[in-house]
Design a protein around this motif. Structure first.
Motif, PDB file in Angstrom:
ATOM      1  N   THR A   1     -51.884 -58.665  86.135  1.00 25.71           N
ATOM      2  CA  THR A   1     -53.462 -58.390  85.961  1.00 25.71           C
ATOM      3  C   THR A   1     -53.930 -57.301  86.738  1.00 25.71           C
ATOM      4  OG1 THR A   1     -53.451 -59.940  87.795  1.00 25.71           O
ATOM      5  CG2 THR A   1     -53.560 -60.975  85.706  1.00 25.71           C
ATOM      6  N   ASN A   2     -55.223 -57.232  86.944  1.00 27.23           N
ATOM      7  CA  ASN A   2     -55.835 -56.083  87.966  1.00 27.23           C
ATOM      8  C   ASN A   2     -55.332 -56.345  89.099  1.00 27.23           C
ATOM      9  OD1 ASN A   2     -56.756 -54.893  85.942  1.00 27.23           O
ATOM     10  ND2 ASN A   2     -58.776 -55.856  86.392  1.00 27.23           N
ATOM     11  N   ALA A   3     -54.874 -57.616  89.816  1.00 26.85           N
ATOM     12  CA  ALA A   3     -54.414 -57.950  91.029  1.00 26.85           C
ATOM     13  C   ALA A   3     -52.900 -57.810  91.238  1.00 26.85           C
ATOM     14  CB  ALA A   3     -54.984 -59.642  91.333  1.00 26.85           C
ATOM     15  N   PHE A   4     -52.311 -57.746  90.298  1.00 27.40           N
ATOM     16  CA  PHE A   4     -50.977 -57.483  90.167  1.00 27.40           C
ATOM     17  C   PHE A   4     -50.510 -56.452  88.904  1.00 27.40           C
ATOM     18  CE2 PHE A   4     -46.417 -58.247  88.931  1.00 27.40           C
ATOM     19  CZ  PHE A   4     -45.832 -58.065  90.189  1.00 27.40           C
ATOM     20  N   THR A   5     -49.984 -55.590  89.392  1.00 25.92           N
ATOM     21  CA  THR A   5     -49.590 -54.113  88.399  1.00 25.92           C
ATOM     22  C   THR A   5     -48.074 -53.750  88.781  1.00 25.92           C
ATOM     23  OG1 THR A   5     -50.412 -52.445  89.961  1.00 25.92           O
ATOM     24  CG2 THR A   5     -52.110 -53.694  88.162  1.00 25.92           C
ATOM     25  N   VAL A   6     -47.635 -53.521  87.564  1.00 26.34           N
ATOM     26  CA  VAL A   6     -46.397 -52.739  87.471  1.00 26.34           C
ATOM     27  C   VAL A   6     -46.537 -51.518  86.893  1.00 26.34           C
ATOM     28  CG1 VAL A   6     -43.963 -52.792  86.580  1.00 26.34           C
ATOM     29  CG2 VAL A   6     -45.362 -54.857  87.232  1.00 26.34           C
ATOM     30  N   LYS A   7     -46.047 -50.218  87.646  1.00 21.94           N
ATOM     31  CA  LYS A   7     -46.000 -48.879  87.319  1.00 21.94           C
ATOM     32  C   LYS A   7     -44.771 -48.570  87.169  1.00 21.94           C
ATOM     33  CE  LYS A   7     -50.953 -48.357  88.040  1.00 21.94           C
ATOM     34  NZ  LYS A   7     -52.145 -47.552  88.592  1.00 21.94           N
ATOM     35  N   VAL A   8     -44.332 -47.660  86.201  1.00 21.33           N
ATOM     36  CA  VAL A   8     -42.991 -46.683  86.306  1.00 21.33           C
ATOM     37  C   VAL A   8     -43.394 -45.294  86.266  1.00 21.33           C
ATOM     38  CG1 VAL A   8     -40.967 -46.300  85.029  1.00 21.33           C
ATOM     39  CG2 VAL A   8     -42.059 -48.703  85.052  1.00 21.33           C
ATOM     40  N   PHE A   9     -42.830 -44.820  86.969  1.00 18.67           N
ATOM     41  CA  PHE A   9     -42.786 -43.089  87.242  1.00 18.67           C
ATOM     42  C   PHE A   9     -41.691 -42.216  87.107  1.00 18.67           C
ATOM     43  CE2 PHE A   9     -46.526 -45.163  89.801  1.00 18.67           C
ATOM     44  CZ  PHE A   9     -47.480 -44.482  89.051  1.00 18.67           C
ATOM     45  N   ARG A  10     -42.007 -41.348  86.471  1.00 21.61           N
ATOM     46  CA  ARG A  10     -40.618 -40.317  86.303  1.00 21.61           C
ATOM     47  C   ARG A  10     -40.885 -38.785  87.077  1.00 21.61           C
ATOM     48  NH1 ARG A  10     -41.175 -36.191  82.653  1.00 21.61           N
ATOM     49  NH2 ARG A  10     -42.760 -36.405  81.350  1.00 21.61           N
ATOM     50  N   ALA A  11     -40.052 -38.143  87.310  1.00 26.03           N
ATOM     51  CA  ALA A  11     -40.029 -36.930  88.067  1.00 26.03           C
ATOM     52  C   ALA A  11     -40.732 -35.637  87.243  1.00 26.03           C
ATOM     53  CB  ALA A  11     -39.016 -36.482  88.701  1.00 26.03           C
ATOM     54  N   ASP A  12     -41.587 -35.028  87.848  1.00 26.73           N
ATOM     55  CA  ASP A  12     -41.980 -33.850  87.086  1.00 26.73           C
ATOM     56  C   ASP A  12     -41.025 -32.696  87.655  1.00 26.73           C
ATOM     57  OD1 ASP A  12     -42.566 -33.059  89.813  1.00 26.73           O
ATOM     58  OD2 ASP A  12     -44.615 -33.177  89.613  1.00 26.73           O
ATOM     59  N   ALA A  13     -41.688 -31.467  86.956  1.00 27.39           N
ATOM     60  CA  ALA A  13     -40.833 -30.203  87.261  1.00 27.39           C
ATOM     61  C   ALA A  13     -40.447 -30.126  88.459  1.00 27.39           C
ATOM     62  CB  ALA A  13     -41.542 -29.066  86.342  1.00 27.39           C
ATOM     63  N   GLY A  14     -41.346 -30.220  89.635  1.00 27.10           N
ATOM     64  CA  GLY A  14     -40.903 -30.085  90.997  1.00 27.10           C
ATOM     65  C   GLY A  14     -40.203 -31.227  91.510  1.00 27.10           C
ATOM     66  N   GLY A  15     -39.998 -32.313  90.866  1.00 22.86           N
ATOM     67  CA  GLY A  15     -39.035 -33.541  91.524  1.00 22.86           C
ATOM     68  C   GLY A  15     -40.119 -34.540  91.965  1.00 22.86           C
ATOM     69  N   ASN A  16     -41.265 -34.341  91.941  1.00 22.79           N
ATOM     70  CA  ASN A  16     -42.240 -35.670  92.409  1.00 22.79           C
ATOM     71  C   ASN A  16     -42.357 -36.567  91.505  1.00 22.79           C
ATOM     72  OD1 ASN A  16     -42.807 -33.974  94.587  1.00 22.79           O
ATOM     73  ND2 ASN A  16     -44.434 -32.646  93.295  1.00 22.79           N
ATOM     74  N   LEU A  17     -42.335 -37.940  91.868  1.00 23.54           N
ATOM     75  CA  LEU A  17     -42.404 -38.966  90.879  1.00 23.54           C
ATOM     76  C   LEU A  17     -43.646 -39.399  90.865  1.00 23.54           C
ATOM     77  CD1 LEU A  17     -39.238 -40.925  92.428  1.00 23.54           C
ATOM     78  CD2 LEU A  17     -39.288 -39.955  90.331  1.00 23.54           C
ATOM     79  N   ASN A  18     -44.691 -38.601  89.910  1.00 23.66           N
ATOM     80  CA  ASN A  18     -45.763 -38.878  89.769  1.00 23.66           C
ATOM     81  C   ASN A  18     -46.398 -38.800  88.265  1.00 23.66           C
ATOM     82  OD1 ASN A  18     -45.742 -36.421  89.286  1.00 23.66           O
ATOM     83  ND2 ASN A  18     -47.232 -35.974  91.015  1.00 23.66           N
ATOM     84  N   ILE A  19     -45.308 -38.890  87.326  1.00 23.99           N
ATOM     85  CA  ILE A  19     -45.517 -38.957  85.835  1.00 23.99           C
ATOM     86  C   ILE A  19     -45.442 -40.373  85.559  1.00 23.99           C
ATOM     87  CG2 ILE A  19     -45.191 -38.166  83.700  1.00 23.99           C
ATOM     88  CD1 ILE A  19     -44.539 -35.323  84.891  1.00 23.99           C
TER      89      ILE A  19
END
Length: 154
Positions: free
Chosen positions: A85-103
């Protein structure tokens, strides 16, 4: 024999001391309980994030799949009663070209993540504070976030 005057004047002192110390002791006990509940929540979210990351290591593109097992379902299975729900969330991120895990990886079964990519599974929830003193300092809720990072194997 006459009773001592000092004894008679000290009769109400115990009740007064109890009345003064009781609210302090109640706040201390409530604070300890809040800390224990918060620590338990951190452990549960960390375990859930690790479980989701273990699944994401082999199936990184399976996020919010209605037809089959996915990362969010694995996270929910780790702790009985968790509902996304809004109170509990699950997100998955992958690396961008610079190696930051924010996509953010969304969808089900896409080809956004390949073998060798790093993936971060982030689980967040809301902790309700019930100790008045802590509530005045931090607010009525505290947002807790835990994540785990893995390298995709397939």
């Amino acid at each position: 024999m006459t009773p001592h005057r000092t004894r008679r004047s000290e009769r109400g002192a115990s009740i007064l001391e109890l009345a003064v110390i009781t609210p302090v002791m109640v706040l201390i006990v409530m604070g300890v309980l809040d800390m224990a509940r918060g620590y338990k929540m951190q452990i549960e979210l960390s375990n859930a994030a690790r479980e989701g990351a273990a699944y994401a290591q082999f199936y990184p593109n399976d996020v919010y799949c209605a037809s089959r097992d996915d990362i969010t379902e694995r996270v929910q299975d780790e702790r009985d009663g968790i509902v996304v729900t809004n109170a509990f969330t699950v997100k998955v991120f992958r690396a961008d070209a610079g190696g930051n895990l924010n996509i953010e990886v969304t969808g089900c079964g896409g080809t956004a993540v390949k073998a060798g990519d790093r993936v971060r599974v982030e689980v967040s929830g809301i902790f309700d504070v019930f100790t008045p003193l802590i509530e005045r300092i931090s607010g009525p809720v505290i947002y807790v976030k835990r994540s785990a990072v893995v390298v995709v194997q397939q």
